[in-house]
Design a protein around this motif. Structure first.
Motif, PDB file in Angstrom:
ATOM      1  N   VAL A 147       5.937  10.731  -5.578  1.00 44.25           N
ATOM      2  CA  VAL A 147       6.769  10.999  -4.404  1.00 44.25           C
ATOM      3  C   VAL A 147       7.911   9.984  -4.319  1.00 44.25           C
ATOM      4  CG1 VAL A 147       6.817  11.063  -1.882  1.00 44.25           C
ATOM      5  CG2 VAL A 147       4.897  12.081  -3.122  1.00 44.25           C
ATOM      6  N   ALA A 148       7.576   8.706  -4.488  1.00 45.86           N
ATOM      7  CA  ALA A 148       8.592   7.655  -4.398  1.00 45.86           C
ATOM      8  C   ALA A 148       9.615   7.771  -5.519  1.00 45.86           C
ATOM      9  CB  ALA A 148       7.924   6.286  -4.418  1.00 45.86           C
ATOM     10  N   LEU A 151      11.347  -7.350  -7.546  1.00 40.12           N
ATOM     11  CA  LEU A 151      11.470  -6.380  -6.467  1.00 40.12           C
ATOM     12  C   LEU A 151      10.727  -6.827  -5.223  1.00 40.12           C
ATOM     13  CD1 LEU A 151      12.349  -3.690  -5.294  1.00 40.12           C
ATOM     14  CD2 LEU A 151      10.418  -2.611  -6.470  1.00 40.12           C
ATOM     15  N   ILE A 152       9.498  -7.318  -5.355  1.00 37.85           N
ATOM     16  CA  ILE A 152       8.705  -7.705  -4.191  1.00 37.85           C
ATOM     17  C   ILE A 152       9.400  -8.812  -3.403  1.00 37.85           C
ATOM     18  CG2 ILE A 152       7.307  -9.309  -5.560  1.00 37.85           C
ATOM     19  CD1 ILE A 152       6.249  -7.286  -2.422  1.00 37.85           C
ATOM     20  N   GLU A 153      10.071  -9.718  -4.111  1.00 32.67           N
ATOM     21  CA  GLU A 153      10.760 -10.813  -3.435  1.00 32.67           C
ATOM     22  C   GLU A 153      11.975 -10.316  -2.663  1.00 32.67           C
ATOM     23  OE1 GLU A 153      11.556 -13.570  -6.542  1.00 32.67           O
ATOM     24  OE2 GLU A 153       9.449 -14.136  -6.812  1.00 32.67           O
ATOM     25  N   ASN A 188       0.862  -1.173   0.000  1.00 31.62           N
ATOM     26  CA  ASN A 188       0.000   0.000   0.000  1.00 31.62           C
ATOM     27  C   ASN A 188       0.901   1.226   0.000  1.00 31.62           C
ATOM     28  OD1 ASN A 188      -1.377   2.291   1.702  1.00 31.62           O
ATOM     29  ND2 ASN A 188      -3.051   1.071   0.851  1.00 31.62           N
ATOM     30  N   ALA A 189       0.891   1.971  -1.081  1.00 27.35           N
ATOM     31  CA  ALA A 189       1.817   3.092  -1.243  1.00 27.35           C
ATOM     32  C   ALA A 189       1.657   4.128  -0.142  1.00 27.35           C
ATOM     33  CB  ALA A 189       1.621   3.731  -2.612  1.00 27.35           C
ATOM     34  N   GLU A 190       0.419   4.448   0.204  1.00 32.11           N
ATOM     35  CA  GLU A 190       0.184   5.466   1.230  1.00 32.11           C
ATOM     36  C   GLU A 190       0.782   5.030   2.567  1.00 32.11           C
ATOM     37  OE1 GLU A 190      -3.592   7.815   3.355  1.00 32.11           O
ATOM     38  OE2 GLU A 190      -3.904   6.534   1.593  1.00 32.11           O
ATOM     39  N   ASP A 215       3.072  -1.173  -4.999  1.00 28.80           N
ATOM     40  CA  ASP A 215       1.623  -0.936  -5.044  1.00 28.80           C
ATOM     41  C   ASP A 215       1.248   0.066  -6.133  1.00 28.80           C
ATOM     42  OD1 ASP A 215      -1.157  -0.797  -4.106  1.00 28.80           O
ATOM     43  OD2 ASP A 215      -0.584   1.167  -3.308  1.00 28.80           O
ATOM     44  N   ASP A 216       2.045   1.127  -6.242  1.00 33.09           N
ATOM     45  CA  ASP A 216       1.728   2.210  -7.180  1.00 33.09           C
ATOM     46  C   ASP A 216       2.953   2.516  -8.025  1.00 33.09           C
ATOM     47  OD1 ASP A 216       0.879   4.430  -8.519  1.00 33.09           O
ATOM     48  OD2 ASP A 216       0.726   5.732  -6.758  1.00 33.09           O
TER      49      ASP A 216
END
Length: 410
Positions: free
Chosen positions: A122-123, A177-179, A86-88, A116-117
């Motif tokens: 911003v990121a 990346l997620i891993e 969740n980016a937020e 997530d986004d």
């Protein structure tokens, strides 16, 4: 072996270390600055350069800093990863980390936000990416600019892995990346669990130098070892090696424990570790079994048991004697013969000493762990710590415990 050379000798880009912790002490509100190395209900140990000062916990009126809030950080990290990307929420964790001095972890969470986004402005801007013709782009080693999609593919190559810093680890991982992010989170969860389990009784300090971790994209690129392990800790190079299999870093929790054990012993003794093999592998198997949950959101449960390793001990026709187990060297686990037996008996012995006796036995094992941290891990040191002369009664109790515990779990 070419892949090993490419990955092992990439230049490191270490972020600045976390700032010192701050303490307000006594009625005169004296300010003390340093690294919180350890704390109990009664005492705080503060590192200042090569010196360590002790503060009376009752006199510390205020405390703040990255190591003070680290337990809160792990709770927030677990919440973020257990709920899914969740980016937020990830960006909120970035702000919290920056506010509390966890400067090493900022990039870690910016990258998490992009899971997530992928278009999060911003990121991307924080990571140094630039938008060109409607697409976010980032620079790679030769200075050329490639799209975010291409960048993810670029870092799946063993020669150009992701480089991600967390509070206690420097991870270079070639993969999705997620891993890689999940592996980073799991390492911090493991670190926290290890310290919660052993720091109070043994007395070692917070690590000052990050542990190096190298994760290969698959088994084919992973350097072959004579012991056929899927992961290993290299004590000479002080690096942990593993690879991604079925979406997670193989044996990360087991070998990660050995890495943490070695690093904390080295900083405690100010010398290279000299640990008995059964302690390395027994404690590692114990921590691995106790860590539960999917990659990225693991938690510690001391009631979890690896019954396969109990079976390897109990069902073997000719298990090793306690004397033999106490004399296992780390190299014994590289031998192909009776490998599972060695892992099994090391694990059941550690489990027995932690859970299978009275308070006196647990205190004796704690004394032996303290002795191991002082590089005194021989069988004679074990007997002295356990306050026994004859091993036979302890061996009988251990064997009975292993049989009974396996019967309860089957």
């Amino acid at each position: 072996m070419l892949a090993l050379c490419l990955l092992a000798f990439l230049p490191l880009q270490d972020p600045p270390p976390p700032p010192p912790d701050q303490f307000i002490v006594g009625r005169n509100k004296r300010k003390v600055s340093g690294v919180l190395l350890r704390s109990t209900e009664d005492t705080l140990w503060i590192g200042k350069g090569t010196r360590v000062m002790e503060l009376d916990a009752e006199k510390v009126r205020e405390r703040s800093g990255p190591r003070v809030v680290y337990p809160q950080y792990i709770s927030r990290l677990y919440e973020d990863y257990s709920k899914g990307a969740n980016a937020e929420r990830s960006l909120a964790l970035v702000d919290w980390c920056r506010e509390n001095g966890l400067t090493r972890d900022l990039r870690f969470h910016y990258l998490r936000a992009l899971v997530d986004d992928p278009d999060n402005e911003v990121a991307h801007q924080a990571l140094g990416h630039r938008r060109l013709r409607g697409r976010w782009r980032g620079k790679v080693g030769n200075g050329r600019s490639i799209s975010w999609q291409e960048l993810q593919e670029y870092h799946m190559d063993v020669a150009t892995p992701w480089e991600i810093d967390t509070f206690h680890f420097h991870v270079r991982g070639a993969g999705r990346l997620i891993e890689v992010l999940n592996a980073c989170a799991d390492l911090e969860h493991l670190y926290r669990a290890y310290f919660q389990t052993f720091q109070e009784s043994v007395g070692f300090y917070e690590l000052q130098k990050p542990i190096e971790v190298l994760i290969y994209p698959d088994a084919d690129s992973f350097p072959e070892q004579a012991n056929t392990l899927d992961a290993y800790w290299d004590p000479s190079g002080r690096q942990l090696y593993t690879y991604f299999r079925d979406g997670k870093a193989s044996l990360l929790r087991r070998e990660g424990t050995i890495a943490i054990l070695h690093a904390t012993v080295r900083e405690h003794a100010r010398d290279e570790p000299d640990l008995p093999g059964w302690i390395e592998e027994g404690i590692a198997a114990y921590m691995e079994a106790c860590m539960e949950g999917p990659p990225g959101s693991s938690s510690f449960n001391p009631d979890r048991v690896n019954f396969e390793l109990f079976e390897a001990h109990v069902y073997h026709e000719n298990p090793d004697s306690l004397t033999r187990v106490l004399n296992y060297s780390p190299g014994d686990f590289s031998a192909s013969s009776n490998q599972m037996l060695k892992y099994g008996q090391s694990y059941t012995l550690a489990h027995f000493l932690l859970h299978g006796g009275d308070e006196k036995q647990l205190e004796g094992f704690s004394r032996f762990l303290i002795s191991c941290y002082d590089r005194k891990g021989s069988m004679s040191h074990f007997k002295n710590a356990m306050e026994i002369r004859d091993l036979d009664p302890l061996e009988e109790a251990w064997t009975t415990y292993a049989q009974t515990r396996l019967g309860e779990g089957s």
